[in-house]
Design a protein around this motif. Sequence first.
Motif, PDB file in Angstrom:
ATOM      1  N   SER A   1       0.854  -1.195   0.000  1.00  0.00           N
ATOM      2  CA  SER A   1       0.000   0.000   0.000  1.00  0.00           C
ATOM      3  C   SER A   1       0.883   1.235   0.000  1.00  0.00           C
ATOM      4  O   SER A   1       2.068   1.170   0.371  1.00  0.00           O
TER       5      SER A   1
ATOM      6  N   THR B   1       1.762   3.578   1.888  1.00  0.00           N
ATOM      7  CA  THR B   1       1.681   4.008   3.283  1.00  0.00           C
ATOM      8  C   THR B   1       3.033   3.970   3.996  1.00  0.00           C
ATOM      9  O   THR B   1       3.085   3.778   5.201  1.00  0.00           O
TER      10      THR B   1
ATOM     11  N   HIS C   1      -1.456   7.189  11.870  1.00  0.00           N
ATOM     12  CA  HIS C   1      -1.887   6.355  10.746  1.00  0.00           C
ATOM     13  C   HIS C   1      -1.263   6.892   9.465  1.00  0.00           C
ATOM     14  O   HIS C   1      -1.429   8.076   9.146  1.00  0.00           O
TER      15      HIS C   1
ATOM     16  N   TYR D   1      -1.770   7.189   6.254  1.00  0.00           N
ATOM     17  CA  TYR D   1      -2.684   7.095   5.114  1.00  0.00           C
ATOM     18  C   TYR D   1      -2.758   8.406   4.328  1.00  0.00           C
ATOM     19  O   TYR D   1      -3.845   8.857   3.931  1.00  0.00           O
TER      20      TYR D   1
ATOM     21  N   GLY E   1      -4.320   7.356   1.147  1.00  0.00           N
ATOM     22  CA  GLY E   1      -5.316   6.309   1.290  1.00  0.00           C
ATOM     23  C   GLY E   1      -4.710   5.022   1.823  1.00  0.00           C
ATOM     24  O   GLY E   1      -3.495   4.889   1.960  1.00  0.00           O
ATOM     25  N   ALA E   2      -5.579   4.088   2.158  1.00  0.00           N
ATOM     26  CA  ALA E   2      -5.145   2.764   2.608  1.00  0.00           C
ATOM     27  C   ALA E   2      -5.311   1.778   1.460  1.00  0.00           C
ATOM     28  O   ALA E   2      -5.902   2.093   0.430  1.00  0.00           O
TER      29      ALA E   2
ATOM     30  N   ALA F   1      -9.360   6.600   3.235  1.00  0.00           N
ATOM     31  CA  ALA F   1      -8.600   6.705   4.478  1.00  0.00           C
ATOM     32  C   ALA F   1      -7.692   7.931   4.446  1.00  0.00           C
ATOM     33  O   ALA F   1      -7.191   8.333   3.389  1.00  0.00           O
TER      34      ALA F   1
ATOM     35  N   GLY G   1       1.911  -0.327   9.851  1.00  0.00           N
ATOM     36  CA  GLY G   1       1.269  -0.623   8.570  1.00  0.00           C
ATOM     37  C   GLY G   1       1.918  -1.800   7.877  1.00  0.00           C
ATOM     38  O   GLY G   1       1.237  -2.663   7.316  1.00  0.00           O
TER      39      GLY G   1
END
Length: 509
Positions: free
Chosen positions: A298, A300, A344, A346, A349-350, A356, A383
Motif C-alpha cells: 500500500s 503508506t 496512521h 494514510y 489512502g489505505a 482513508a 502498517g
Amino acid sequence: MGDYLLGLDAGNTVIKAVIFDRHGNEIAAASEEGHSRMPSPGHVERGLDELWTNARHVIRACIEKAKIAPEEIAAIGCAGHGNGLYALDRDGAPLLGIQSLDTRAAGLVDEWRETGIGDRTYPIARQRPWPSQTPTLLAWLKRHRPELFNRIGTVFFSKDFVVNRLTGRRVSEVSDMSGAGLLDLAARRYDKALMEAYGLGDCMELLPPLIESADIAGTVTEEVAMQTGLATGTPVVGGLFDVVASALGSGVSRTGSASIIAGTWSINQVIIDGPDLDGPVFMSSTFDRTRYMAMENSATSAANLEWLVREFFDGEHAEGVSPFDACCALAGAIRPAADDPLYHPYLYGAQQDGHARAGFYGIAGWHTKGHLVRALLEGVAFGHRQHIETIRKAGAIFNEAVLSGGGSRSLIWPQIFADVLGVPVSVASSRETGALGAAIAAGTGVGIFADFGAGAAAMVRSERQYRPDVSLQAHYARRYALYQDIGEAMAPLWRRLTAVPPAAAGVTA
C-alpha cells in the motif's frame, strides 16, 4: 562482452542510473527528480516528456562519472514503479502518465466491490481491484474521460516507457503486468475473461507484446546513443517491477525469503514456488521464470516521512546533515512510553480504502517534535506489520527479512521495524537496490549470470543486522492493537470526510 551493467530505476518522481561492475560494486550513479501534477483531488500525474528528458540526462551523467567507454556496458536493465497507467497514443507518442499514488478511481472500486468484480478477477490474476491498479484506472478513463481513452494506443508502465524510448520497441514483461492484475498468473499470459471482468474486453489490443523480465526487449537505437552517450546496439532487457527488482537487489532470491521495502509504498513480499497460497493476499507477481512473489502493499510507507520533512522540518537541521537524519535523530532520542502518540500513515489512502486519511492521535501538551516523528516511524512500521500478518495468515513462512528502500538508510528506523515485526531485519550494503536488481536482470539476460540467484550471490552484500528488543515486545503489541482499533473506529468518519455533499458539488476541494 563488457564488464559493466547499467541499472535504471524509474520511481514515482526520481529516476536513477547506476553503473555496477560484475561484483556489484557501484562505479557511478546519477539521479534527477521529476515533478508530479495534482490537477484534481486524488489525481497524481507526471509528464512523460520530462521523464524521458530526465532519463537521458542521468544516463549521460552516469557514463561520464564512470569514465568508461559506453561499449564496456554489457547490458541495460530498467526497474520502475508498478501500476498507475502509462500510455502512448496510437502513433507511439507519449500520451499520459498516472502514478501509483493516484486515488481517482476509489469510487469505482467501491462500486465494483458491491457488484463482486473482485470475485471474478482474483481466481485469474490473484488480485482484486484497487484504486491505483492499472486496469481500474483504464476503466475509469473509459467511463469518465472517453476522449482521452480513445486516443490510447499502448498501455504499460513507467519502466516500459523508458525501454520504449531506448529501443523503439513497445513491449512489457511479466512481473509488472502480473503485479497490475493484468495476467492469468498461473499461465503467465493475457486473458480475455479477465479483461472482460474489468469491463475492458475490447482493450486487448492496447496491451503490448509480453516477454520475461530477463529477455532482450531490444537494443539501443542510434538516435538514443547520440542523446545519452550509450553505445548503439547495447542490449536492453524487459526489466522488473521495482519491488521485485529491489528484493533481488537486496539479496532476496531463495524461496521463502522475505523482502520489506520502506519506500513511497509499503512493500511486503515473500518468494513462493507457485502462484497460490492457502489464503488471499493483496497481489502476486512473477519473480523469475518459474517462481512468484506474494505481496501485501500500500502507499503508506516512507512517503509519510518525506511529507513531514517537506512541510515541517525543511531547513531545520545543521549544515551538512540530511533533514531525514535529523528527524530520525529526534525520534531516536525519545524513550518509548505507553502514552506516546500514534499515527496512521494514510496520506494517500489505505490499501483497500481510498477514503482513508493520515492522522496523529493522543497528542498531549508534553509531547515534542521527536514524539511526533517517532509516532510516524512506528505508524509506518505498524502498517507493514498489518500487511505481513496477512501474508502469514495466507500460509507464507519466514523468520527474518531484508529491509530496503529509503527507510533502510536510517540508523533508527530498521531497529523500530525489527521491534514492531518481531523478526531479525538486515539491510543490504547497496542503497540502490532497485537499480541493482535491474542490473542483475540485465546480466542474466546476456548470460553473465545463470539466473537471478547466481546474480544476487555475485553482486549483493549485507551491511547491517538488527535483532528485536524483547523488552519492547509487550509495549508494541499494545500499541499495535490501539493502532488497529483507532483505524477501525475512524473508517466511517474518513468516508464522511471525503464525501462531497450535494450543496458543495461545485466547490473546489
